[in-house]
Design an enzyme around this catalytic site. Structure first.
Site, PDB file in Angstrom:
ATOM      1  N   ARG A   1       0.852  -1.194   0.000  1.00 10.32           N
ATOM      2  CA  ARG A   1       0.000   0.000   0.000  1.00 10.32           C
ATOM      3  C   ARG A   1       0.888   1.245   0.000  1.00 10.32           C
ATOM      4  O   ARG A   1       2.108   1.128   0.080  1.00 10.32           O
ATOM      5  CB  ARG A   1      -0.949   0.018   1.200  1.00 10.32           C
ATOM      6  CG  ARG A   1      -0.212  -0.210   2.512  1.00 10.32           C
ATOM      7  CD  ARG A   1      -0.708   0.583   3.653  1.00 10.32           C
ATOM      8  NE  ARG A   1      -0.556   1.995   3.457  1.00 10.32           N
ATOM      9  CZ  ARG A   1       0.591   2.664   3.619  1.00 10.32           C
ATOM     10  NH1 ARG A   1       1.708   2.054   3.958  1.00 10.32           N
ATOM     11  NH2 ARG A   1       0.637   3.973   3.441  1.00 10.32           N
ATOM     12  N   GLY A   2       0.221   2.414  -0.079  1.00  9.21           N
ATOM     13  CA  GLY A   2       0.974   3.659  -0.235  1.00  9.21           C
ATOM     14  C   GLY A   2       1.027   3.938  -1.728  1.00  9.21           C
ATOM     15  O   GLY A   2       1.338   3.028  -2.517  1.00  9.21           O
ATOM     16  N   ALA A   3       0.713   5.183  -2.100  1.00  5.41           N
ATOM     17  CA  ALA A   3       0.550   5.493  -3.522  1.00  5.41           C
ATOM     18  C   ALA A   3       1.750   5.048  -4.374  1.00  5.41           C
ATOM     19  O   ALA A   3       1.588   4.415  -5.427  1.00  5.41           O
ATOM     20  CB  ALA A   3       0.317   6.996  -3.668  1.00  5.41           C
TER      21      ALA A   3
ATOM     22  N   ARG B   1      -7.071  -0.479  -7.124  1.00  4.29           N
ATOM     23  CA  ARG B   1      -7.316   0.623  -6.173  1.00  4.29           C
ATOM     24  C   ARG B   1      -7.413   1.906  -6.993  1.00  4.29           C
ATOM     25  O   ARG B   1      -6.464   2.258  -7.691  1.00  4.29           O
ATOM     26  CB  ARG B   1      -6.203   0.732  -5.107  1.00  4.29           C
ATOM     27  CG  ARG B   1      -6.264  -0.404  -4.085  1.00  4.29           C
ATOM     28  CD  ARG B   1      -5.490  -0.087  -2.837  1.00  4.29           C
ATOM     29  NE  ARG B   1      -6.157   0.889  -1.995  1.00  4.29           N
ATOM     30  CZ  ARG B   1      -5.552   1.528  -1.002  1.00  4.29           C
ATOM     31  NH1 ARG B   1      -4.276   1.315  -0.746  1.00  4.29           N
ATOM     32  NH2 ARG B   1      -6.209   2.395  -0.265  1.00  4.29           N
TER      33      ARG B   1
ATOM     34  N   GLN C   1      -2.567   2.926   9.732  1.00  7.18           N
ATOM     35  CA  GLN C   1      -1.237   2.908   9.103  1.00  7.18           C
ATOM     36  C   GLN C   1      -0.228   3.738   9.903  1.00  7.18           C
ATOM     37  O   GLN C   1       0.961   3.456   9.874  1.00  7.18           O
ATOM     38  CB  GLN C   1      -1.306   3.463   7.666  1.00  7.18           C
ATOM     39  CG  GLN C   1      -2.027   2.572   6.675  1.00  7.18           C
ATOM     40  CD  GLN C   1      -3.466   3.014   6.504  1.00  7.18           C
ATOM     41  OE1 GLN C   1      -4.113   3.414   7.462  1.00  7.18           O
ATOM     42  NE2 GLN C   1      -3.986   2.927   5.298  1.00  7.18           N
TER      43      GLN C   1
ATOM     44  N   ASP D   1      -2.138  10.971  -2.598  1.00  8.43           N
ATOM     45  CA  ASP D   1      -2.504   9.889  -3.513  1.00  8.43           C
ATOM     46  C   ASP D   1      -2.789  10.424  -4.913  1.00  8.43           C
ATOM     47  O   ASP D   1      -2.610   9.724  -5.893  1.00  8.43           O
ATOM     48  CB  ASP D   1      -3.695   9.119  -2.944  1.00  8.43           C
ATOM     49  CG  ASP D   1      -3.268   8.357  -1.703  1.00  8.43           C
ATOM     50  OD1 ASP D   1      -2.885   7.188  -1.822  1.00  8.43           O
ATOM     51  OD2 ASP D   1      -3.224   8.971  -0.620  1.00  8.43           O
TER      52      ASP D   1
ATOM     53  N   ASN E   1      -5.726  12.563  -0.144  1.00  8.31           N
ATOM     54  CA  ASN E   1      -4.842  11.789   0.736  1.00  8.31           C
ATOM     55  C   ASN E   1      -5.723  11.066   1.748  1.00  8.31           C
ATOM     56  O   ASN E   1      -6.950  11.241   1.762  1.00  8.31           O
ATOM     57  CB  ASN E   1      -3.811  12.708   1.412  1.00  8.31           C
ATOM     58  CG  ASN E   1      -2.700  11.918   2.094  1.00  8.31           C
ATOM     59  OD1 ASN E   1      -2.095  11.039   1.476  1.00  8.31           O
ATOM     60  ND2 ASN E   1      -2.433  12.194   3.348  1.00  8.31           N
ATOM     61  N   LYS E   2      -5.107  10.257   2.576  1.00  8.50           N
ATOM     62  CA  LYS E   2      -5.840   9.417   3.534  1.00  8.50           C
ATOM     63  C   LYS E   2      -6.918  10.196   4.283  1.00  8.50           C
ATOM     64  O   LYS E   2      -6.700  11.342   4.692  1.00  8.50           O
ATOM     65  CB  LYS E   2      -4.825   8.811   4.512  1.00  8.50           C
ATOM     66  CG  LYS E   2      -5.369   7.865   5.552  1.00  8.50           C
ATOM     67  CD  LYS E   2      -6.162   6.728   4.970  1.00  8.50           C
ATOM     68  CE  LYS E   2      -5.435   5.955   3.911  1.00  8.50           C
ATOM     69  NZ  LYS E   2      -6.289   5.028   3.146  1.00  8.50           N
TER      70      LYS E   2
HETATM   71  P1  RI2 Z   1       2.975   8.012  -0.900  1.00  9.35           P
HETATM   72  C1  RI2 Z   1      -1.795   6.136   1.654  1.00  9.35           C
HETATM   73  O1  RI2 Z   1      -2.928   5.435   1.336  1.00  9.35           O
HETATM   74  C2  RI2 Z   1      -2.106   7.426   2.357  1.00  9.35           C
HETATM   75  O2  RI2 Z   1      -3.074   8.210   1.767  1.00  9.35           O
HETATM   76  C3  RI2 Z   1      -0.753   8.037   2.380  1.00  9.35           C
HETATM   77  O3  RI2 Z   1      -0.668   9.367   2.715  1.00  9.35           O
HETATM   78  C4  RI2 Z   1      -0.309   7.712   0.986  1.00  9.35           C
HETATM   79  O4  RI2 Z   1      -0.873   6.447   0.652  1.00  9.35           O
HETATM   80  C5  RI2 Z   1       1.146   7.734   0.908  1.00  9.35           C
HETATM   81  O5  RI2 Z   1       1.578   7.462  -0.364  1.00  9.35           O
HETATM   82  P2  RI2 Z   1      -3.103   3.850   1.601  1.00  9.35           P
HETATM   83  O6  RI2 Z   1      -2.468   3.170   0.395  1.00  9.35           O
HETATM   84  O7  RI2 Z   1       2.689   9.216  -1.716  1.00  9.35           O
HETATM   85  O8  RI2 Z   1      -2.468   3.491   2.894  1.00  9.35           O
HETATM   86  O9  RI2 Z   1       3.847   8.295   0.260  1.00  9.35           O
HETATM   87  O10 RI2 Z   1      -4.595   3.660   1.611  1.00  9.35           O
HETATM   88  O11 RI2 Z   1       3.466   6.884  -1.712  1.00  9.35           O
END
Ligand code: RI2
Length: 358
Positions: free
Chosen positions: A53-55, A96, A200, A241, A251-252
């Site tokens: 996970r994480g964009a 996603r 998270q 995101d 974002n989250k």
């Molecule tokens: P990077 C996460 O979503 C959050 O929204 C977090 O801020 C973002 O991804 C970070 O992504 P999830 O995948 O830009 O946990 O740091 O639902 O890659």
């Protein structure tokens, strides 16, 4: 052990030919288990269920997933190969919806597969997927260098969710300036939002910061206002995101609230994000699709019991109705700047975003 040696142990994702290896983020912080994904369908499932996970990491996983699909299709003729790749891309894209990094990765891999024999196309997709990961590492490091300059000695930073090494290789987005400050021995302190419903912040950001020996404290999501009004927080840094051309940022869930609170308390609010997070085809936040996830993420919670056994518990009455939007949009007016690999983008965002990424 240096920060860089510690960082190596927090790797989000790797490709070894047709196999993808990643730390299963669902089990953190209780178990550091490396799982292997053998085909692109397993990769789609890992993205959907948030093992990865994480964009940024989702974007890399999608590129690697398409490389797996290409390798799985190596015995097909060109016409069937193209159909197979198209179907695999569509499936990956639907895993996603909110993070634009996923679409950018797929587009990049498809672009290099427009010409050539099947063998050449496979090679190009594989090379491009590796290049995406390589570009992310470069962007992550530069975001750290630019972002660190915004942090004063003894800064207290609030962050939301996890935008560290597991979200974006190799040292994250929002956490990258913090890691750079640690590398330069600049004293800082991090307030970590727990980030309901999947926690998270509590599970991953707190774990990463403790591994990197960066001082932090976990706070509940609804405590940010308390710490802000009591002058405990100097700056907020979050990841993203998807960012629209006007600067509106997905974002989250909960990010928007923090941004409003930050403005009310005169605290700068930065979004740390690479070019891959900007959607230049998207005019404003209203056009960003928000993922809605299972209500079970709210009604149930997982962790370990005193015997260290992994357990899932229901915390509500049976059949409690719950709504679970996974992201929200922070309007650009609440954002002080974007920390990108091209430097700090300031207002007016329409102009600075277009200039930086056209
Ligand atoms: P990077 C996460 O979503 C959050 O929204 C977090 O801020 C973002 O991804 C970070 O992504 P999830 O995948 O830009 O946990 O740091 O639902 O890659």
């Amino acid at each position: 052990m240096s920060v860089d040696e510690k960082l190596k142990k927090i790797f989000a994702i790797k490709r070894e030919n047709k196999k993808i290896k990643l730390i299963d983020q669902r089990l953190l912080p209780h178990k550091v288990k490396i799982i292997t994904l053998h085909n692109y369908n397993e990769t789609i499932e890992a993205i959907r269920d948030m093992a990865v996970r994480g964009a940024g990491s989702i974007g890399v996983a999608a590129g690697y997933g398409l490389a797996q699909a290409a390798l799985e299709a190596k015995h097909l003729n060109l016409e069937k190969f193209n159909k197979f790749i198209k179907a695999a891309s569509d499936k990956l894209l639907s895993s996603r919806p909110t993070a634009i990094n996923l679409r950018h990765s797929i587009d990049r891999c498809l672009k290099v597969a427009e010409n050539g024999t099947v063998t050449e196309r496979i090679q190009n997709i594989c090379n491009e997927s590796d290049k995406i990961a390589f570009d992310d590492i470069k962007a992550s490091r530069l975001i750290g260098v630019y972002g660190e300059q915004l942090l004063k000695e003894n800064s207290n930073i609030l962050t939301h969710c996890n935008a560290g090494a597991l979200a974006y290789i190799d040292q994250g987005t929002a956490l990258s300036p913090i890691i750079e400050a640690k590398r330069r021995h600049k004293p800082i302190f991090v307030y970590v939002d727990e980030t309901r419903p999947r926690n998270q912040g509590a599970k991953i950001t707190a774990w990463e910061l403790s591994k990197l020996e960066i001082p932090y404290a976990l706070i509940v999501d609804n405590a940010a206002g308390y710490f802000m009004i009591n002058k405990k927080i100097d700056v907020v840094i979050v990841g993203a995101d998807r960012i629209a051309v006007n600067g509106d940022t997905a974002n989250k869930i909960g990010t928007y609230e923090k941004a409003v609170l930050a403005k009310e308390n005169n605290i700068p609010f930065y979004v740390a994000a690479p070019s891959m997070s900007f959607d230049l085809k998207c005019e404003s936040g209203e056009r960003i699709e928000i993922e809605h996830r299972s209500s079970e993420e709210i009604t149930h919670i997982s962790g370990v019991n005193d015997s260290n056994e992994y357990t899932k518990l229901r915390i509500t009455a049976k059949n409690t109705k719950a709504y679970n939007p996974s992201f929200d949009i922070t309007p650009a007016k609440y954002i002080s700047g974007f920390i990108t690999e091209k430097g700090l983008l300031k207002k007016p965002f329409k102009k600075s975003i277009k200039n930086a990424f056209k």
